[in-house]
Design an enzyme around this catalytic site. Structure first.
Site, PDB file in Angstrom:
ATOM      1  N   ASP A  66       0.863  -1.168   0.000  1.00 36.37           N
ATOM      2  CA  ASP A  66       0.000   0.000   0.000  1.00 36.37           C
ATOM      3  C   ASP A  66       0.909   1.231   0.000  1.00 36.37           C
ATOM      4  OD1 ASP A  66      -2.374   1.535   0.343  1.00 36.37           O
ATOM      5  OD2 ASP A  66      -1.915   1.691   2.472  1.00 36.37           O
ATOM      6  N   ASP A 122      -7.124  -2.560   3.781  1.00 31.01           N
ATOM      7  CA  ASP A 122      -6.065  -3.513   3.415  1.00 31.01           C
ATOM      8  C   ASP A 122      -6.307  -4.910   3.999  1.00 31.01           C
ATOM      9  OD1 ASP A 122      -4.589  -1.625   1.983  1.00 31.01           O
ATOM     10  OD2 ASP A 122      -3.591  -0.905   3.792  1.00 31.01           O
ATOM     11  N   ASP A 168      -1.672  -1.033   6.050  1.00 31.94           N
ATOM     12  CA  ASP A 168      -1.952  -0.558   7.406  1.00 31.94           C
ATOM     13  C   ASP A 168      -3.407  -0.199   7.659  1.00 31.94           C
ATOM     14  OD1 ASP A 168      -1.806   1.769   5.727  1.00 31.94           O
ATOM     15  OD2 ASP A 168      -1.670   2.972   7.550  1.00 31.94           O
TER      16      ASP A 168
END
Length: 645
Positions: free
Chosen positions: A346, A542, A538
């Site tokens: 990410d 996700d 995080d």
């Protein structure tokens, strides 16, 4: 606070099952049986080999060596009997017991004592190694604060942390541990977070920022408003993760345990055949000679070195990782992280700091002050880093009421603010609710939050993030580690995602993705032959990708609780470079485990062959067995002594 005793599971149960913890016995009482047996054996050997008195014969000699045997042999014999009564016949205790009894039966009394004595010494070394391996993990239990100073009825009262509620004000003096997660109310704090993150450098926390339980206040009296109850705080979460980690065995460890269950009866049957088969094929067969060879076979075949050192190696790896702020949720992930060749990550909060600052505010048909009041009222209900940046970076003049708050993953927030329907999010959110907005918005590079009030576009706010200091170096090192494919997937604008990827040297990146899009991308990568995919993230959005990836890695400092719970590995420091440290620890653990397996099998095979052809003695078998176990233990302990970057 609860008085329940937290016990870490002993992953090395097996050979060490006969040992009690050194915390439950004094050192003197632990070493006394072995010391007594050693002195008795030494005196007996001196009389046998040097004095050769007529007195030391027959029943006197048997009695002397029996006394030497009992302190170290009796506990093992009892464990063998107990296991047999429970249906577990072929154990290492059984092997050692019949080897010692057999030695007595053929008159080799000193060797019978030596078998048990050196077995006991090996147990003591092993127990010491296990205690050392656990120390890194058990040290975490010491970071649990026992007292919290909470403001109640006009004064600070001393209470158990479990009795403190969310939203209460707590005070932490210099040198005290922060009892619960919270938001700093006082001006600034200097914290020692080494117990949680492995970072020795003090952390400077500003007013309004998060302080984590288990951290030590280094300077002055500080105050914080609690944001979580004790059982959901950082320190409680870390302890739970580390405790549960020891129960999730690696495949190698599980194989060794299964192997030992088959291996032990095979050894007993082989020893029996070695004793009696020669009777039918050798003319000058001597029963005592072949029984002696079989006993050597039993001693050297004891699987202690394997049963001890393999789980001890993994335990050492888990401890070394936790010391650096990397929490593996099981020994199996120490293996898995060494196999990854594809890393998907990410952007926000992973390669960037996730600390946004408001750059630009533009309104459309709404007074700026009113626009900001609506915006802040809704954003302060979210824990997303962008929402926090807006709520903390913009001062609202009025406290508008909010209700019916709904977070749409990957898009933004909706809610009723001051009796008006408000949307705050990306272009996809406004498209979803069919709210028109200027096309020029798409050309803005920074992250843009669009605002709609009662179905009409009301303006936008831009915020900017920055790369983590270790991001560039980590990406370069990951490629050297054999991770040949690095992909960035983000819900942020594609222009921002591509710019960040370019700055980091990542050739493949996609932005403006929904959680399901990220999921599909990772699943497609997993379908490619030979791909072992790890995902680093995080946020709440996700979590699905963390769950489906081969190895899910969550940033634990800024990360959402959902992401942390779903991930296989948690990086408590939020440092991207700790992925490299985790891989190094995983590889070193794997090397140590396989070195121990090779050492154990190699030495045992050699002595087994020598014993079978009559070229090894019981003494040699004892020293070989104990020696291999000690070398394996020392090799495993190395993991705790290594310096990790």
């Amino acid at each position: 606070m609860s008085n329940k005793k937290i016990v870490l599971e002993d992953t090395t149960q097996g050979c060490c099952g006969s040992c009690e913890s050194t915390s439950e016995k004094s050192k003197f009482s632990i070493y006394l049986p072995a010391l007594f047996s050693f002195l008795m054996l030494t005196i007996g050997l001196i009389i046998d080999n040097f004095l050769k008195t007529s007195f030391f014969r027959g029943w006197y000699r048997i009695g002397w060596y029996s006394l030497a045997y009992l302190p170290v042999g009796y506990p093992v014999l009892m464990l063998a009997i107990k296991n047999i009564l429970k249906g577990s016949f072929f154990t290492e205790f059984f092997l050692m017991s019949i080897a010692a009894i057999g030695a007595f039966a053929i008159g080799e009394y000193p060797e019978g004592v030596a078998v048990m004595l050196f077995y006991a010494v090996g147990e003591l070394f092993q127990e010491s190694a296990v205690k050392s391996a656990k120390s890194n993990i058990k040290a975490l239990l010491d970071v649990r604060p026992d007292i919290a100073s909470v403001w109640r009825d006009g004064a600070y009262l001393q209470v158990h942390p479990e009795d403190v509620k969310v939203g209460e004000l707590i005070q932490i003096k210099t040198g005290e541990r922060i009892p619960l997660d919270g938001k700093l109310i006082s001006g600034k704090a200097e914290l020692n977070t080494s117990a949680l993150t492995g970072e020795s450098k003090p952390l400077i926390v500003k007013k309004g920022e998060t302080v984590l339980s288990g951290s030590i206040n280094l300077n002055g009296v500080i105050e914080a408003e609690t944001t979580k109850i004790f059982n959901e705080s950082s320190v409680a979460r870390i302890i739970e993760l580390v405790q549960n980690a020891s129960s999730r065995k690696a495949k190698t460890e599980l194989f060794i345990r299964k192997f030992a269950k088959v291996y032990t009866p095979f050894v007993v049957i082989s020893a029996t055949l070695l004793t009696f088969i020669p009777y039918f094929i050798i003319d000058n067969y001597v029963f005592s000679e072949w029984l002696y060879r079989a006993l050597i076979f039993l001693v050297i075949s004891c699987p202690c070195a394997l049963v001890i050192s393999v789980p001890l190696g993994y335990f050492g790896g888990l401890g070394a990782a936790s010391k650096k702020g990397i929490l593996f949720k099981g020994a199996s992930y120490l293996d898995e992280i060494t196999k990854i060749n594809t890393l998907v990550m990410d952007k926000t909060g992973t390669v960037t700091k996730g600390v946004f600052k408001v750059q630009e505010i533009e309104t459309n048909g709404t007074e700026k002050e009113e626009f900001l009041n609506y915006l802040v009222a809704l954003e302060k209900k979210s824990t997303h880093p962008i929402a926090r940046a807006i709520a903390e970076g913009i001062s609202a003049t009025q406290n508008f009421s909010t209700k019916e708050i709904k977070e749409i993953s990957g898009m933004g927030l909706t809610g009723v603010v001051n009796n008006k329907k408000v949307l705050v999010g990306n272009a996809g959110l406004l498209d979803k609710y069919k709210v028109e907005f200027p096309a020029s918005i798409h050309s803005i590079v920074d992250t843009v939050l669009l605002v709609a009030i009662d179905g009409l576009y009301a303006g936008f706010v831009t915020v900017a993030d920055e790369l983590k200091e270790d991001a560039n170096k980590t990406i370069l090192e990951l490629k050297k580690f054999g991770i040949n494919k690095i992909v960035m997937l983000s819900g942020d604008k594609d222009t921002i995602t591509q710019k960040v990827a370019q700055d980091l040297g990542i050739s493949e990146a996609k932005g403006e993705l929904m959680p399901e899009d990220k999921l599909n991308e990772v699943e497609e990568l997993k379908k490619q032959l030979g791909r072992k995919v790890a995902f680093v993230g995080d946020g709440i959005n996700d979590a699905p990708v963390l769950a489906v990836s081969d190895v899910g890695i969550a940033m634990g400092g800024l990360g959402s609780d959902v992401a942390i719970e779903t991930a296989d590995i948690v990086i408590q420091t939020d440092q991207l470079s700790r992925i490299l440290t985790g891989i190094r620890i995983g590889r070193s653990t794997r090397n140590v485990v396989w070195q121990n397996i090779g050492l154990a099998f190699g030495v045992k095979a050699l002595v087994l062959i020598l014993g079978t052809v009559g070229m090894a003695t019981m003494w040699g078998a004892v020293f070989a067995d104990v020696g291999v176990a000690l070398l394996a233990i020392l090799n495993a302990v190395r993991l705790q002594k290594m310096k990790w970057v």
